[in-house]
Design a protein around this motif. Sequence first.
Motif, PDB file in Angstrom:
ATOM      1  N   UNK A 188       0.833  -1.202   0.000  1.00 28.20           N
ATOM      2  CA  UNK A 188       0.000   0.000   0.000  1.00 28.20           C
ATOM      3  C   UNK A 188       0.868   1.253   0.000  1.00 28.20           C
ATOM      4  N   UNK A 189       1.879   1.261   0.868  1.00 23.93           N
ATOM      5  CA  UNK A 189       2.721   2.452   0.997  1.00 23.93           C
ATOM      6  C   UNK A 189       4.080   2.051   1.543  1.00 23.93           C
ATOM      7  N   UNK A 190       5.101   2.793   1.120  1.00 24.03           N
ATOM      8  CA  UNK A 190       6.464   2.520   1.556  1.00 24.03           C
ATOM      9  C   UNK A 190       7.166   3.841   1.825  1.00 24.03           C
ATOM     10  N   UNK A 191       8.053   3.838   2.827  1.00 24.28           N
ATOM     11  CA  UNK A 191       8.871   5.020   3.118  1.00 24.28           C
ATOM     12  C   UNK A 191      10.307   4.561   3.293  1.00 24.28           C
ATOM     13  N   UNK A 192      11.224   5.244   2.631  1.00 27.91           N
ATOM     14  CA  UNK A 192      12.622   4.832   2.674  1.00 27.91           C
ATOM     15  C   UNK A 192      13.244   5.111   4.037  1.00 27.91           C
ATOM     16  N   UNK A 193      14.431   4.494   4.237  1.00 31.89           N
ATOM     17  CA  UNK A 193      15.026   4.563   5.558  1.00 31.89           C
ATOM     18  C   UNK A 193      15.700   5.894   5.826  1.00 31.89           C
ATOM     19  N   UNK A 194      16.195   6.562   4.772  1.00 30.51           N
ATOM     20  CA  UNK A 194      17.028   7.729   5.003  1.00 30.51           C
ATOM     21  C   UNK A 194      16.393   9.043   4.557  1.00 30.51           C
ATOM     22  N   UNK A 195      15.966   9.117   3.294  1.00 29.91           N
ATOM     23  CA  UNK A 195      15.413  10.379   2.788  1.00 29.91           C
ATOM     24  C   UNK A 195      13.941  10.546   3.141  1.00 29.91           C
ATOM     25  N   UNK A 196      13.292   9.443   3.513  1.00 28.81           N
ATOM     26  CA  UNK A 196      11.866   9.532   3.793  1.00 28.81           C
ATOM     27  C   UNK A 196      11.012   9.638   2.550  1.00 28.81           C
ATOM     28  N   UNK A 197      11.591   9.258   1.410  1.00 31.82           N
ATOM     29  CA  UNK A 197      10.798   9.262   0.171  1.00 31.82           C
ATOM     30  C   UNK A 197       9.695   8.219   0.286  1.00 31.82           C
ATOM     31  N   UNK A 206      -4.611   4.144  -3.368  1.00 29.40           N
ATOM     32  CA  UNK A 206      -4.661   4.930  -2.135  1.00 29.40           C
ATOM     33  C   UNK A 206      -4.018   6.313  -2.282  1.00 29.40           C
ATOM     34  N   UNK A 207      -3.447   6.606  -3.441  1.00 27.00           N
ATOM     35  CA  UNK A 207      -2.801   7.911  -3.639  1.00 27.00           C
ATOM     36  C   UNK A 207      -3.787   9.046  -3.373  1.00 27.00           C
ATOM     37  N   UNK A 208      -3.318  10.024  -2.615  1.00 28.76           N
ATOM     38  CA  UNK A 208      -4.158  11.163  -2.289  1.00 28.76           C
ATOM     39  C   UNK A 208      -5.057  10.949  -1.079  1.00 28.76           C
ATOM     40  N   UNK A 209      -5.136   9.713  -0.599  1.00 26.27           N
ATOM     41  CA  UNK A 209      -5.987   9.418   0.562  1.00 26.27           C
ATOM     42  C   UNK A 209      -5.171   8.936   1.769  1.00 26.27           C
ATOM     43  N   UNK A 210      -4.104   8.193   1.512  1.00 27.48           N
ATOM     44  CA  UNK A 210      -3.284   7.633   2.585  1.00 27.48           C
ATOM     45  C   UNK A 210      -1.939   8.362   2.630  1.00 27.48           C
ATOM     46  N   UNK A 211      -1.398   8.491   3.830  1.00 22.80           N
ATOM     47  CA  UNK A 211      -0.080   9.092   4.015  1.00 22.80           C
ATOM     48  C   UNK A 211       0.733   8.256   4.981  1.00 22.80           C
ATOM     49  N   UNK A 212       1.923   7.845   4.540  1.00 24.63           N
ATOM     50  CA  UNK A 212       2.837   7.104   5.401  1.00 24.63           C
ATOM     51  C   UNK A 212       3.882   8.071   5.941  1.00 24.63           C
ATOM     52  N   UNK A 213       4.247   7.877   7.204  1.00 24.18           N
ATOM     53  CA  UNK A 213       5.283   8.702   7.816  1.00 24.18           C
ATOM     54  C   UNK A 213       6.021   7.858   8.844  1.00 24.18           C
ATOM     55  N   UNK A 214       7.188   8.346   9.263  1.00 21.64           N
ATOM     56  CA  UNK A 214       7.958   7.612  10.253  1.00 21.64           C
ATOM     57  C   UNK A 214       8.607   8.578  11.236  1.00 21.64           C
ATOM     58  N   UNK A 215       8.814   8.066  12.440  1.00 20.99           N
ATOM     59  CA  UNK A 215       9.518   8.811  13.486  1.00 20.99           C
ATOM     60  C   UNK A 215      10.650   7.913  13.951  1.00 20.99           C
ATOM     61  N   UNK A 216      11.850   8.178  13.460  1.00 23.83           N
ATOM     62  CA  UNK A 216      12.991   7.320  13.795  1.00 23.83           C
ATOM     63  C   UNK A 216      13.369   7.407  15.272  1.00 23.83           C
ATOM     64  N   UNK A 217      13.036   8.504  15.921  1.00 22.89           N
ATOM     65  CA  UNK A 217      13.326   8.629  17.345  1.00 22.89           C
ATOM     66  C   UNK A 217      12.449   7.701  18.177  1.00 22.89           C
ATOM     67  N   UNK A 218      11.262   7.391  17.642  1.00 24.31           N
ATOM     68  CA  UNK A 218      10.324   6.527  18.371  1.00 24.31           C
ATOM     69  C   UNK A 218      10.243   5.129  17.760  1.00 24.31           C
ATOM     70  N   UNK A 219      11.029   4.877  16.714  1.00 26.58           N
ATOM     71  CA  UNK A 219      10.999   3.571  16.030  1.00 26.58           C
ATOM     72  C   UNK A 219       9.579   3.196  15.627  1.00 26.58           C
TER      73      UNK A 219
END
Length: 119
Positions: A48-57, A64-77
Motif C-alpha cells: 500500500x505504501x512505503x517510506x525509505x530509511x534515510x530520505x523519507x521518500x 490509495x494515492x491522495x488518501x493515505x499518508x505514510x510517515x515515520x519517526x525514527x526517534x520513536x521507532x
Amino acid sequence: QVQVVESGGGLVQPGGSLRLSCAASGFTFSTYAMSWHQQAPGKERELVALITHNTGRTNYADSVKGRFTISRDNAKNTVYLQMNSLKPEDTAVYYCGARHYSALRWNFWGQGTQVTVSS
C-alpha cells in the motif's frame, strides 16, 4: 528479539479516517525501509505504501494515492499510516513490514491489524 506491532485498526464508516501505528524494536530502525501492506479475504498481500530509511521518500499504490499518508519517526521507532476518505474496498488486514536497505525482500512483519470500512 525483533518485534513489529501494529495498532489502530477498527471499524469505520465510509468517508471516515483511521491512523495506524507500527512500533518496531530489536533492529536498527533507521536502516530499514518501512511499509504497509493490505490483505483482503481471498486475496494476496499487496503493498500500500512505503517510506525509505534515510530520505523519507514515499511510494503509494494507485488505489490509495491522495488518501493515505505514510510517515515515520525514527526517534520513536514507529511508522504511521494516516488513512482518510476510507472506502469499503479498503477493508483488509493491514500489515507493517520492515526491509533492510540492502535487502530485496521484507525481513520482518507484524501480526496485522484489521480495518473494516462499513456503514
